[in-house]
Structures are given as structure tokens and as C-alpha cells.
Design an enzyme around this catalytic site. Structure first.
Site, PDB file in Angstrom:
ATOM      1  N   LYS A 261      48.601  61.383  28.123  1.00  8.87           N
ATOM      2  CA  LYS A 261      47.155  61.557  27.948  1.00  8.87           C
ATOM      3  C   LYS A 261      46.441  61.521  29.305  1.00  8.87           C
ATOM      4  O   LYS A 261      45.565  62.346  29.594  1.00  8.87           O
ATOM      5  CB  LYS A 261      46.610  60.464  27.017  1.00  8.87           C
TER       6      LYS A 261
ATOM      7  N   THR B 168      42.386  55.481  25.106  1.00 12.99           N
ATOM      8  CA  THR B 168      43.092  55.794  26.347  1.00 12.99           C
ATOM      9  C   THR B 168      43.024  54.575  27.256  1.00 12.99           C
ATOM     10  O   THR B 168      41.971  54.266  27.811  1.00 12.99           O
ATOM     11  CB  THR B 168      42.470  57.013  27.047  1.00 12.99           C
TER      12      THR B 168
ATOM     13  N   LYS C  36      37.070  56.787  34.244  1.00 12.30           N
ATOM     14  CA  LYS C  36      37.999  55.664  34.079  1.00 12.30           C
ATOM     15  C   LYS C  36      39.447  56.147  33.892  1.00 12.30           C
ATOM     16  O   LYS C  36      40.381  55.510  34.343  1.00 12.30           O
ATOM     17  CB  LYS C  36      37.572  54.763  32.913  1.00 12.30           C
TER      18      LYS C  36
END
Lengths: 269, 269
Positions: free
Chosen positions: A173, A96, A240
Site C-alpha cells: 500500500k 494505512t 503521512k
């Protein structure tokens, strides 16, 4: 069909993904920064490589799942990686990252005649073992066609096509993780109010997660939040990823008050 | 069995609820502040009353669904209401109020020998017509036993028992509305980021609401937020309900950062 592929990144998701691929008959050339993590795979026949480029064959397939933008970029720009992947090589990237980084890396691959497709994965390690992963993917059609059987062997229960433009699946995502974080935190807040008012939070969530909110995310995080008094955000989603969503929203001027709040709450926790 | 009951409040939910009860064979004595709203029911045989107390019979059943704490309190304290309901009377209260007000009114009823049970309703007017309402309820067991067939006739698909302590079912309703608001706003935020980055929000929500978020709330609000560019919060949940949740959390010192944010966003909108 040549079932030899490169596999980079043997973390808490990467490791069981590699196991699934080996069980499906793929011969893996693996690389991990901490080399010792590869040992159980080597015992089962995987080849351990010393450099990311060593996992790659020209015109072949390499899959990667590392931590963030910087670690993925360092893999792609490591000596010989792109040169060796070369003409008709395929990189299936499952980390990701930011949509911006994904696009930048896709361009770098194209310059070397290879294809970068993004296939970030929804699923905790338990879901890898159960082969219940959800995978949004994007990139050139030919690359996606080659990637599909590998993603399925790896444990994808559903693969969702977001077109040829790299960055789209990554954004999906990030959005999914944000919605997970928002749902988990909201349930935690709700359970706190209920408990402190003497209302049984299990009965409350049983009603709500069997009706209006009868979704896997509410059921699983509902159990988590009623069991403990604190919610470990890192258990839900990585901070993050929320940061990446905020960063993606800024240049296009999209408001993100809930993401901002969740990020601040995670920072304080 | 005497199927004559009192019914107070003929708003956007109350009116179709009354219709369902009449269709199930109940004879209604109705009261609404704006009397003209009762006309279509009167045409079908309902009796229109001039005062809340006139809808009540001693030992009988009265149902009410009005706007807020103040309007419900004014019904209960209106001249003759509690005196007339008297011994063995039952008040089924469906308004979303504060748990504190619910407890206060339950006490007032008890002082007159009658029972107050709370049965706040989840469901938009469409769900009333489809008889797909969800109803958490709480109060004395005998009262709940008497209320159940009426709630079912009214359109309850599921009735969820939160015990004998009045206030619990009301809190569940407030929490449910908060979770709806949080989910709807988060989706709106997510769709905004996706759209402005050129990602098709319908494809994105189709994936998410068919997998991780496969719940009625995500599907219905997902459609709402992809169709427009603005989200009318009042379409999702009343701001007053968020205010009540915050008010319920304060004295017990439960943190409500998400509720606070949503309340502020609604205030600005």
C-alpha cells in the site's frame, strides 16, 4: 451465518464502506470518535457503541479504518478490546499504518488468541461507491478466508494475497501510494513546462495517457493536473504515507531519493 | 509516385527504420557518418552517399535521425543540403532535439523554400521491428500530409498531430521521456524498499501493473527493475533528453524538481 460485525472508524472512507456492508446485509455495531457521524447509519439500523470494545464480540469479527499508527494502536489497546475479541476473534485492519506497527499489533492479537489481518485499501470515496476497490491483504490464512466475503461485500473488486506475514500488504500500500504521488507530481511538472511553452497540455496528455501511460492513475490525475495550475498533494496521497515509506526504508538502508523529494515538496506546499 | 528518398542516420533506431522503409518499397539514398553501417542496406539495393546533401533531391523528401542538436545542425548546414532540397523539398526530422533548435532549423528551411517537420519517435528498436512506434509530429500541414505515409511505412502505429508550430511535438517527446524516466526510477526505488523488507517485488508489481498502473511503460520497466538490482538509466531514457527538458523549462520559469533530481541521479550513476 451471524452477520453482526464491529466497525470502527467512519471517516471519508470508513463511512461509505460501512454503508456497503449494511447494504450487503451485515448488521453493524459502529464506533467513531466523533459520535455524530454514525447518525445516518443508526437511522438505517446500525447500533452505535460508546467504546471500541463495545463493537466487539468474542470470536467475532471487527473491522477498523482509522487515521494512523497512533489512532489504530489506541483502538487496539483500549480497555477490553483484545480481551473481549478473545479466542478466534478476527480484526480486519484497513488503516494505512507502518509495517512495524502492523506486526506489533498482530503480535498483541495473537497473545489473546485472536487474529489480526491487514487489508489496506486503494480507492477514493468514489471508488467505494462504485465498488472498485483494490485490496492487498496479508495475515494468517484462516483469517484471510473469513475476511474475503466481507471485503467483497464492502466493494473490493480485486483482492491480492501477500502471504501470512503481516506487514507485506501494508508495504505494498505504501509503495502504491508513493508511485501515485510520483506519477501525479511528475505529470504536474510536465504540464507546467508544456503550458509555459505554449503547448496544449490536454493534447499532450491525451496522447501519452492513451498509449505509453494508458493506466487509470495517469488518466485520473492527468485530468486533475490539466484542470488546475496547482496540484494539491493531499488530494493525491497523504503525506503521512510517504513518511511511513521513508521510515520503512531507513533501517534496511534502501535509497529513497524520489520519496524524499516528494516529501519535501509536500512539506513546503 | 516517386519512391526515392534520402535517409540520414543509421544508428540503433535509424537502421531498422530504414529497413522498414525499404521493405515498403522505398528506394533509399542513405548517409551515415560511419559509412560501413550502410553496407547491409546497400546489399539490399540502397544507394550509399558520401555527403548528406547527396541524399537530397530538389523538391524531394529527406528523413533524418541523428544524435543531438549539434549533429542535426551539422547535417542541415552541411554544404549544399538546403540549397539542393530547395523549393518544395521536405525534411522529416526524427531526432530528439531542443524545441529551440527545431524552430531554428525550420526557419532555415523556410528561407530556402523547403519545409521542416518534426516527427520524433517513441520506441525502442524492438518496437521498430514490431511497427509499434508512436510519433508526435508538428509543422506545416502540407508537409505533415506528405510525411504521413512514410511514417506509417516506417512503423508508426499512432501519429499524433501537435499543430503547425514546430517545437511542440519535440516538447511532447521530451515530456514523454521524462515521465518514462520518472516512472522507471520510482519503480526501482519502490522495488528496493520492498526487497530489503522481504516483500516479493514481483508479486507487488504484478498487482500494481495489472491495476492502477496497467500501462505499457510500467509493465516493461517493471520487469526490468525486478530482474536486476541496478537500473541502467541510459536503458530507460537518454540523459541528454532530460537536460533538454530542463533547458526548455528555465527561460519560462517552470519548476522542474523531479527532472533535476533524475538528472543528478543519472550524472552520479
Amino acid at each position: 451465518m451471524n452477520k453482526g460485525i464491529g466497525f470502527i472508524g467512519l471517516g471519508h472512507l470508513g463511512f461509505p464502506l460501512a454503508v456497503n456492508l449494511m447494504q450487503a446485509g451485515y448488521a453493524l455495531r459502529v464506533y467513531n470518535r466523533t459520535a455524530s457521524k454514525a447518525e445516518p447509519l443508526v437511522a438505517q439500523g446500525a447500533q452505535r457503541m460508546d467504546q471500541p470494545a463495545d463493537t466487539v464480540t468474542t470470536g467475532g469479527i471487527v473491522m477498523s479504518i482509522v487515521w494512523d499508527d497512533a489512532s489504530l494502536e489506541s483502538v487496539v489497546t483500549s480497555p477490553g478490546f483484545l480481551e473481549r475479541l478473545g479466542e478466534n476473534g478476527l480484526h480486519i485492519s484497513m488503516t494505512t499504518v507502518s509495517p512495524e506497527m502492523a506486526q506489533k499489533l498482530a503480535d498483541k492479537h495473537a497473545q489473546h488468541g485472536s487474529t489480526y489481518i491487514e487489508a489496506p485499501i486503494f480507492g477514493r470515496p468514489e471508488a467505494v461507491a462504485a465498488k472498485q476497490l483494490l485490496v492487498p491483504f496479508a495475515g494468517l490464512q484462516e483469517g484471510k478466508d473469513r475476511a474475503k466475503p466481507l471485503l467483497e461485500a464492502m466493494g473490493a473488486q480485486g483482492i491480492f494475497d501477500f502471504g501470512e506475514e503481516v506487514g507485506a500488504a501494508t508495504l505494498v500500500k505504501l509503495v502504491g501510494n508513493f508511485l501515485i504521488g510520483s506519477a501525479a507530481y511528475s505529470m504536474w511538472e510536465a504540464v507546467g513546462v508544456a503550458k509555459k511553452n505554449g503547448v496544449d497540455p490536454k493534447a499532450m496528455l491525451n496522447m501519452l495517457t492513451s498509449t505509453l501511460f494508458s493506466a487509470p492513475i495517469y488518466k485520473s490525475y492527468g485530468n486533475l493536473v490539466t484542470e488546475g495550475t496547482t496540484l494539491s498533494f493531499e488530494k493525491a496521497i497523504p503525506m503521512k504515507d510517504l513518511g511511513l515509506l521513508k521510515k520503512t526504508a531507513q533501517p534496511v538502508d534502501a535509497p529513497t531519493p524520489v520519496s524524499d523529494l516528494l516529501y519535501d515538496l509536500m512539506e513546503k506546499a
